[in-house]
Scaffold this motif. Structure first.
Motif, PDB file in Angstrom:
ATOM      1  N   GLN A  68      52.511-106.553  46.023  1.00 32.59           N
ATOM      2  CA  GLN A  68      52.097-107.320  46.878  1.00 32.59           C
ATOM      3  C   GLN A  68      51.315-106.545  47.910  1.00 32.59           C
ATOM      4  O   GLN A  68      51.613-105.511  48.315  1.00 32.59           O
ATOM      5  N   LYS A  69      50.389-107.130  48.399  1.00 31.76           N
ATOM      6  CA  LYS A  69      49.391-106.510  49.290  1.00 31.76           C
ATOM      7  C   LYS A  69      49.169-107.684  50.430  1.00 31.76           C
ATOM      8  O   LYS A  69      47.997-108.110  50.341  1.00 31.76           O
ATOM      9  N   PRO A  70      50.006-107.849  51.635  1.00 30.25           N
ATOM     10  CA  PRO A  70      50.173-108.720  52.382  1.00 30.25           C
ATOM     11  C   PRO A  70      48.680-108.560  53.353  1.00 30.25           C
ATOM     12  O   PRO A  70      48.267-107.272  53.710  1.00 30.25           O
ATOM     13  N   PRO A  71      47.948-109.256  53.799  1.00 32.80           N
ATOM     14  CA  PRO A  71      48.000-110.791  53.111  1.00 32.80           C
ATOM     15  C   PRO A  71      46.929-111.127  52.182  1.00 32.80           C
ATOM     16  O   PRO A  71      46.464-112.468  52.222  1.00 32.80           O
ATOM     17  N   THR A  72      46.665-110.432  51.397  1.00 30.45           N
ATOM     18  CA  THR A  72      45.414-110.455  50.423  1.00 30.45           C
ATOM     19  C   THR A  72      45.887-110.913  48.835  1.00 30.45           C
ATOM     20  O   THR A  72      45.268-111.569  48.332  1.00 30.45           O
ATOM     21  N   SER A  73      46.998-110.390  48.403  1.00 27.08           N
ATOM     22  CA  SER A  73      47.270-110.513  47.168  1.00 27.08           C
ATOM     23  C   SER A  73      48.586-110.474  46.752  1.00 27.08           C
ATOM     24  O   SER A  73      49.297-109.651  47.286  1.00 27.08           O
ATOM     25  N   PHE A  74      48.880-110.920  45.415  1.00 29.15           N
ATOM     26  CA  PHE A  74      50.234-110.527  44.996  1.00 29.15           C
ATOM     27  C   PHE A  74      50.149-110.718  43.508  1.00 29.15           C
ATOM     28  O   PHE A  74      49.304-111.625  43.128  1.00 29.15           O
ATOM     29  N   ARG A  75      51.079-110.478  42.615  1.00 32.05           N
ATOM     30  CA  ARG A  75      51.237-110.975  41.419  1.00 32.05           C
ATOM     31  C   ARG A  75      52.923-111.405  41.034  1.00 32.05           C
ATOM     32  O   ARG A  75      53.817-111.029  41.758  1.00 32.05           O
ATOM     33  N   MET A  76      52.681-112.488  40.256  1.00 28.40           N
ATOM     34  CA  MET A  76      54.055-112.997  39.760  1.00 28.40           C
ATOM     35  C   MET A  76      54.092-112.874  38.246  1.00 28.40           C
ATOM     36  O   MET A  76      53.296-113.082  37.437  1.00 28.40           O
ATOM     37  N   ASN A  77      55.222-112.450  37.868  1.00 28.87           N
ATOM     38  CA  ASN A  77      55.546-112.347  36.406  1.00 28.87           C
ATOM     39  C   ASN A  77      56.650-113.217  36.312  1.00 28.87           C
ATOM     40  O   ASN A  77      57.678-113.587  36.819  1.00 28.87           O
TER      41      ASN A  77
END
Length: 158
Positions: A68-77
């Protein structure tokens, strides 16, 4: 299977990020969602009913948020199991600020087994794209409904 999808919210990025990370908003927005529970920080379990082409089933998914890099990106597994097969994959989400808007780019890659795999990539991709569209439209409606409630002086409802 690979899917790329884009959606533009008519809302600022910080607001979109806040609500995309909200457990109750996610439960309301995931198509076919029967339950969505956070078991530990960033780890969720969801029970979904899927209806893709000729396939209808109930799935239990484990969703782990990371990078998570608020508010620019995240990853879901994501990994899940139903009667018609299993799914394992990752979803990369990027939120880009636009003039009075937020462009969300979603890139997903996954493997499916069982009847899901037999159903064919075209049916699965079409169903997944439709599901993403419904998801993001519902998230936007949830955000706007909550903003309206706050402006009226009421408490946020979900």
């Amino acid at each position: 299977m690979k899917i790329e999808y884009e959606y533009t919210f008519g809302l600022p990025r910080n607001l979109v990020w806040k609500y995309v990370m909200d457990e109750k908003v996610l439960r309301n927005a995931l198509p076919g969602c029967k339950s969505f529970v956070e078991h530990s920080k960033g780890v969720y379990e969801a029970d979904l009913e899927i209806n893709i082409g000729p396939l209808k089933d109930a799935f239990t998914l484990e969703i782990r948020l990371d990078q998570q890099k608020p508010p620019t990106s995240f990853r879901m597994n994501v990994k899940g199991k139903g009667n018609v097969g299993e799914v394992v994959g990752t979803v990369e989400m990027r939120l880009q600020e636009r003039v009075s808007a937020t462009k969300v780019t979603c890139k997903a890659e996954g493997n499916v087994t069982g009847a899901l795999a037999v159903a064919g990539q075209r049916i699965l991709e079409s169903g997944a794209t439709k599901g993403l569209n419904v998801f993001f439209q519902t998230v936007e409606k949830e955000i706007k409904r909550n903003i309206y409630q706050l402006k009226r002086g009421g408490r946020r409802q979900r």
